[in-house]
Design a protein around this motif. Structure first.
Motif, PDB file in Angstrom:
ATOM      1  N   LYS A  13     -15.879  -9.589 -42.976  1.00 20.29           N
ATOM      2  CA  LYS A  13     -15.794  -9.956 -44.321  1.00 20.29           C
ATOM      3  C   LYS A  13     -16.997  -9.755 -45.103  1.00 20.29           C
ATOM      4  O   LYS A  13     -17.073  -9.814 -46.311  1.00 20.29           O
ATOM      5  CB  LYS A  13     -15.117 -11.251 -44.617  1.00 20.29           C
ATOM      6  N   GLY A  14     -17.787  -8.950 -44.202  1.00 26.03           N
ATOM      7  CA  GLY A  14     -19.236  -8.860 -45.113  1.00 26.03           C
ATOM      8  C   GLY A  14     -20.144 -10.127 -45.331  1.00 26.03           C
ATOM      9  O   GLY A  14     -20.886  -9.768 -46.502  1.00 26.03           O
ATOM     10  N   LEU A  15     -19.817 -11.161 -44.784  1.00 25.49           N
ATOM     11  CA  LEU A  15     -20.534 -12.415 -45.218  1.00 25.49           C
ATOM     12  C   LEU A  15     -21.409 -12.518 -44.001  1.00 25.49           C
ATOM     13  O   LEU A  15     -21.534 -12.130 -42.996  1.00 25.49           O
ATOM     14  CB  LEU A  15     -19.517 -13.540 -45.211  1.00 25.49           C
ATOM     15  N   PRO A  16     -22.347 -13.397 -44.569  1.00 26.49           N
ATOM     16  CA  PRO A  16     -23.401 -14.050 -43.474  1.00 26.49           C
ATOM     17  C   PRO A  16     -22.905 -14.852 -42.289  1.00 26.49           C
ATOM     18  O   PRO A  16     -21.817 -15.608 -42.554  1.00 26.49           O
ATOM     19  CB  PRO A  16     -24.527 -14.840 -44.218  1.00 26.49           C
ATOM     20  N   ARG A  17     -23.320 -14.896 -41.135  1.00 25.22           N
ATOM     21  CA  ARG A  17     -22.616 -15.849 -39.983  1.00 25.22           C
ATOM     22  C   ARG A  17     -22.414 -17.190 -40.357  1.00 25.22           C
ATOM     23  O   ARG A  17     -21.455 -17.527 -40.037  1.00 25.22           O
ATOM     24  CB  ARG A  17     -23.672 -15.662 -38.750  1.00 25.22           C
ATOM     25  N   ILE A  18     -23.325 -17.798 -41.331  1.00 21.77           N
ATOM     26  CA  ILE A  18     -23.048 -19.292 -41.417  1.00 21.77           C
ATOM     27  C   ILE A  18     -21.654 -19.314 -42.206  1.00 21.77           C
ATOM     28  O   ILE A  18     -21.159 -20.361 -42.095  1.00 21.77           O
ATOM     29  CB  ILE A  18     -24.440 -19.889 -42.362  1.00 21.77           C
ATOM     30  N   ALA A  19     -21.259 -18.398 -42.839  1.00 19.96           N
ATOM     31  CA  ALA A  19     -19.893 -18.323 -43.629  1.00 19.96           C
ATOM     32  C   ALA A  19     -19.091 -18.697 -42.569  1.00 19.96           C
ATOM     33  O   ALA A  19     -18.033 -19.276 -42.766  1.00 19.96           O
ATOM     34  CB  ALA A  19     -19.812 -17.181 -44.601  1.00 19.96           C
ATOM     35  N   GLY A  20     -19.134 -17.799 -41.578  1.00 21.32           N
ATOM     36  CA  GLY A  20     -17.934 -18.072 -40.437  1.00 21.32           C
ATOM     37  C   GLY A  20     -17.922 -19.443 -39.825  1.00 21.32           C
ATOM     38  O   GLY A  20     -17.079 -19.872 -39.631  1.00 21.32           O
ATOM     39  N   HIS A  21     -19.301 -20.082 -39.684  1.00 20.19           N
ATOM     40  CA  HIS A  21     -19.252 -21.502 -39.056  1.00 20.19           C
ATOM     41  C   HIS A  21     -18.791 -22.365 -40.096  1.00 20.19           C
ATOM     42  O   HIS A  21     -18.006 -23.529 -39.843  1.00 20.19           O
ATOM     43  CB  HIS A  21     -20.956 -21.742 -38.649  1.00 20.19           C
TER      44      HIS A  21
ATOM     45  N   LYS B 213     -22.362 -33.043 -41.964  1.00 23.37           N
ATOM     46  CA  LYS B 213     -21.571 -32.574 -43.056  1.00 23.37           C
ATOM     47  C   LYS B 213     -19.976 -32.739 -42.786  1.00 23.37           C
ATOM     48  O   LYS B 213     -19.279 -33.286 -43.656  1.00 23.37           O
ATOM     49  CB  LYS B 213     -21.538 -30.823 -43.454  1.00 23.37           C
ATOM     50  N   PHE B 214     -19.642 -32.502 -41.630  1.00 21.29           N
ATOM     51  CA  PHE B 214     -18.193 -32.490 -41.222  1.00 21.29           C
ATOM     52  C   PHE B 214     -17.961 -33.915 -41.394  1.00 21.29           C
ATOM     53  O   PHE B 214     -16.970 -34.467 -41.751  1.00 21.29           O
ATOM     54  CB  PHE B 214     -17.976 -32.082 -39.738  1.00 21.29           C
ATOM     55  N   LEU B 215     -18.734 -34.941 -40.740  1.00 25.09           N
ATOM     56  CA  LEU B 215     -18.530 -36.428 -40.639  1.00 25.09           C
ATOM     57  C   LEU B 215     -18.480 -37.039 -42.059  1.00 25.09           C
ATOM     58  O   LEU B 215     -17.590 -37.763 -42.217  1.00 25.09           O
ATOM     59  CB  LEU B 215     -19.383 -37.225 -39.732  1.00 25.09           C
ATOM     60  N   HIS B 216     -19.217 -36.578 -42.787  1.00 20.03           N
ATOM     61  CA  HIS B 216     -19.267 -37.007 -44.091  1.00 20.03           C
ATOM     62  C   HIS B 216     -18.112 -37.056 -44.906  1.00 20.03           C
ATOM     63  O   HIS B 216     -17.491 -37.858 -45.573  1.00 20.03           O
ATOM     64  CB  HIS B 216     -20.612 -36.389 -45.135  1.00 20.03           C
ATOM     65  N   LYS B 217     -17.330 -35.743 -44.972  1.00 17.63           N
ATOM     66  CA  LYS B 217     -16.367 -35.337 -45.442  1.00 17.63           C
ATOM     67  C   LYS B 217     -14.964 -36.160 -44.699  1.00 17.63           C
ATOM     68  O   LYS B 217     -13.903 -36.375 -45.173  1.00 17.63           O
ATOM     69  CB  LYS B 217     -16.231 -33.993 -45.417  1.00 17.63           C
ATOM     70  N   GLU B 218     -14.890 -35.889 -43.044  1.00 16.95           N
ATOM     71  CA  GLU B 218     -13.690 -36.330 -42.471  1.00 16.95           C
ATOM     72  C   GLU B 218     -13.813 -37.624 -42.018  1.00 16.95           C
ATOM     73  O   GLU B 218     -12.677 -37.972 -41.550  1.00 16.95           O
ATOM     74  CB  GLU B 218     -13.621 -35.158 -41.523  1.00 16.95           C
TER      75      GLU B 218
ATOM     76  N   LYS C 106     -30.835 -20.420 -28.493  1.00 17.53           N
ATOM     77  CA  LYS C 106     -31.571 -19.052 -28.743  1.00 17.53           C
ATOM     78  C   LYS C 106     -31.213 -18.308 -29.850  1.00 17.53           C
ATOM     79  O   LYS C 106     -31.797 -17.222 -30.169  1.00 17.53           O
ATOM     80  CB  LYS C 106     -31.124 -18.072 -27.419  1.00 17.53           C
ATOM     81  N   ARG C 107     -30.147 -18.742 -30.555  1.00 17.36           N
ATOM     82  CA  ARG C 107     -29.916 -17.950 -31.834  1.00 17.36           C
ATOM     83  C   ARG C 107     -31.105 -18.200 -32.891  1.00 17.36           C
ATOM     84  O   ARG C 107     -32.025 -19.054 -32.778  1.00 17.36           O
ATOM     85  CB  ARG C 107     -28.546 -18.664 -32.316  1.00 17.36           C
ATOM     86  N   PRO C 108     -31.116 -17.393 -33.952  1.00 13.69           N
ATOM     87  CA  PRO C 108     -32.089 -17.417 -35.138  1.00 13.69           C
ATOM     88  C   PRO C 108     -32.121 -18.985 -35.662  1.00 13.69           C
ATOM     89  O   PRO C 108     -31.279 -19.647 -35.688  1.00 13.69           O
ATOM     90  CB  PRO C 108     -31.624 -16.272 -36.117  1.00 13.69           C
ATOM     91  N   LYS C 109     -33.608 -19.221 -35.898  1.00 12.91           N
ATOM     92  CA  LYS C 109     -33.711 -20.392 -36.188  1.00 12.91           C
ATOM     93  C   LYS C 109     -32.888 -20.985 -37.499  1.00 12.91           C
ATOM     94  O   LYS C 109     -32.355 -22.023 -37.511  1.00 12.91           O
ATOM     95  CB  LYS C 109     -35.198 -20.826 -36.718  1.00 12.91           C
ATOM     96  N   ALA C 110     -32.664 -19.979 -38.434  1.00 11.37           N
ATOM     97  CA  ALA C 110     -31.973 -20.427 -39.434  1.00 11.37           C
ATOM     98  C   ALA C 110     -30.711 -20.672 -39.420  1.00 11.37           C
ATOM     99  O   ALA C 110     -29.927 -21.676 -39.767  1.00 11.37           O
ATOM    100  CB  ALA C 110     -31.992 -19.283 -40.585  1.00 11.37           C
ATOM    101  N   GLU C 111     -30.096 -20.048 -38.200  1.00 13.65           N
ATOM    102  CA  GLU C 111     -28.586 -20.196 -37.822  1.00 13.65           C
ATOM    103  C   GLU C 111     -28.512 -21.596 -37.291  1.00 13.65           C
ATOM    104  O   GLU C 111     -27.616 -22.439 -37.585  1.00 13.65           O
ATOM    105  CB  GLU C 111     -28.139 -19.138 -37.152  1.00 13.65           C
ATOM    106  N   VAL C 112     -29.522 -22.004 -36.125  1.00 10.91           N
ATOM    107  CA  VAL C 112     -29.596 -23.233 -35.521  1.00 10.91           C
ATOM    108  C   VAL C 112     -29.586 -24.242 -36.603  1.00 10.91           C
ATOM    109  O   VAL C 112     -28.733 -25.404 -36.520  1.00 10.91           O
ATOM    110  CB  VAL C 112     -30.542 -23.381 -34.672  1.00 10.91           C
ATOM    111  N   ASP C 113     -30.572 -24.188 -37.567  1.00  9.38           N
ATOM    112  CA  ASP C 113     -30.900 -25.430 -38.642  1.00  9.38           C
ATOM    113  C   ASP C 113     -29.781 -25.454 -39.186  1.00  9.38           C
ATOM    114  O   ASP C 113     -29.174 -26.646 -39.559  1.00  9.38           O
ATOM    115  CB  ASP C 113     -31.877 -24.668 -39.464  1.00  9.38           C
ATOM    116  N   PHE C 114     -28.692 -24.249 -39.526  1.00 12.26           N
ATOM    117  CA  PHE C 114     -27.459 -24.656 -40.390  1.00 12.26           C
ATOM    118  C   PHE C 114     -26.485 -25.418 -39.468  1.00 12.26           C
ATOM    119  O   PHE C 114     -25.966 -26.431 -39.714  1.00 12.26           O
ATOM    120  CB  PHE C 114     -27.053 -23.326 -40.707  1.00 12.26           C
ATOM    121  N   LEU C 115     -26.567 -24.921 -38.200  1.00  4.95           N
ATOM    122  CA  LEU C 115     -25.462 -25.557 -37.357  1.00  4.95           C
ATOM    123  C   LEU C 115     -25.740 -27.023 -36.981  1.00  4.95           C
ATOM    124  O   LEU C 115     -24.930 -27.740 -37.085  1.00  4.95           O
ATOM    125  CB  LEU C 115     -25.512 -24.908 -36.058  1.00  4.95           C
ATOM    126  N   MET C 116     -26.915 -27.502 -37.114  1.00 10.65           N
ATOM    127  CA  MET C 116     -27.357 -28.819 -36.713  1.00 10.65           C
ATOM    128  C   MET C 116     -27.257 -29.735 -38.060  1.00 10.65           C
ATOM    129  O   MET C 116     -26.880 -31.026 -37.787  1.00 10.65           O
ATOM    130  CB  MET C 116     -28.889 -28.780 -36.444  1.00 10.65           C
TER     131      MET C 116
END
Ligand SMILES: Cc1cc(N2CCCCCC2)n2ncc(-c3ccc(F)cc3)c2n1
Length: 255
Positions: free
Chosen positions: A44-52, A100-105, A85-95
């Motif tokens: 979709k031409g989006l950054p990986r974090i959009a997929g997560h 985020k999930f629990l705050h909402k769900e 091993k993923r890029p730091k920015a992606e790991v930071d987002f994942l962490m």
């Protein structure tokens, strides 16, 4: 609003109908490798974090449907020991996603009697991630509905090394003899020791491999692979996987 309610009821009825008289042979424990988030974003031409981010939204639908069907345990592979091993920015987002999930769900998980458990090593995770998951485990520990087991910082080989070390320690301390070590004894040291082994393993995105996920536990599991990317995974895909599982388990009176 009414239309949406009717649609939801029709969907539920359709799924219920799919299992009317077929409640037997339901998998008690389903484990899912939620793969394809990065590819979904790239398509979709989006950054990986959009997929997560999109992938996280799917969890709620799958948990609700699994609970509705009567699945007892649902393990989701959220973050592997290899993901560091993923890029730091992606790991930071994942962490940040557990929080985020629990705050909402978390409120709806509690409302639906879901018990949250974590399978993995919390050491080394950011404090805000640890705090969020510990809060969810604590606040749902009395629930006796679906067990939502989140594999977080999990790796099967790490788990097996830990299992061997615990067994060696007990032998060294004279609590166990080498001759008496068997599958049952070793299984108590698994991170998933309080759960039954998965009956059905689902992996999305068309990859046909286990990726260091529950290698000991899936020894006798049925595997169901789909090309659907996790962000596109739907209740219908879950129902299809379960239906295939039920067909495989049907013995038509044979042994
Ligand atoms: C690291 C990570 C990544 C993550 N993704 C979203 C789903 C797609 C696959 C990877 C990315 N999700 N989704 C939910 C959680 C989570 C974890 C623990 C918890 F107690 C509650 C929610 C999560 N954690």
């Amino acid at each position: 609003m009414l239309e949406r309610f009717i649609k939801k009821e029709e969907t539920a009825a359709k799924h219920e109908e799919a299992f009317v008289g077929e409640k037997e042979n339901l998998p008690a424990h389903i484990a899912i490798i939620m793969d394809g988030n990065g590819r979904w974003a790239k398509q979709k031409g989006l950054p990986r974090i959009a997929g997560h981010r999109e992938g996280m939204k799917v969890i709620n639908k799958v948990v609700r449907e699994a609970n509705h069907i009567g699945i007892k345990y649902l393990t989701l592979y959220a973050f592997s020991t290899e993901n560091w091993k993923r890029p730091k920015a992606e790991v930071d987002f994942l962490m940040r996603l557990p929080e985020k999930f629990l705050h909402k769900e978390l409120p709806s998980l509690k409302e639906n009697n879901v018990r949250v458990t974590i399978m993995g090593t919390l050491d080394g995770l950011p404090s805000y991630t640890i705090d969020a998951v510990k809060k969810a485990v604590e606040e749902t520990k009395e629930n006796n509905g679906l067990v939502l087991n989140l594999a977080l910082n999990y790796g099967s080989r790490h788990e097996m090394i830990r299992m061997v070390k615990e067994a060696c320690r007990e032998v060294q301390e004279g609590k166990q003899s080498i001759e008496d070590i068997d599958e049952n004894y070793l299984s108590q040291f698994l991170l998933s020791s309080k759960l039954p082994d998965p009956d059905l393993l689902i992996r999305t995105s068309g990859e046909i491999r286990l990726s260091n996920f529950m290698l000991w536990q899936v020894a006798y599991s049925e595997f169901w692979f789909t090309n659907v990317l996790w962000p596109d995974f739907s209740e219908e895909d879950l129902v299809e996987a379960i239906r295939v599982y039920q067909k495989r388990k049907r013995r038509y009176g044979g042994v």
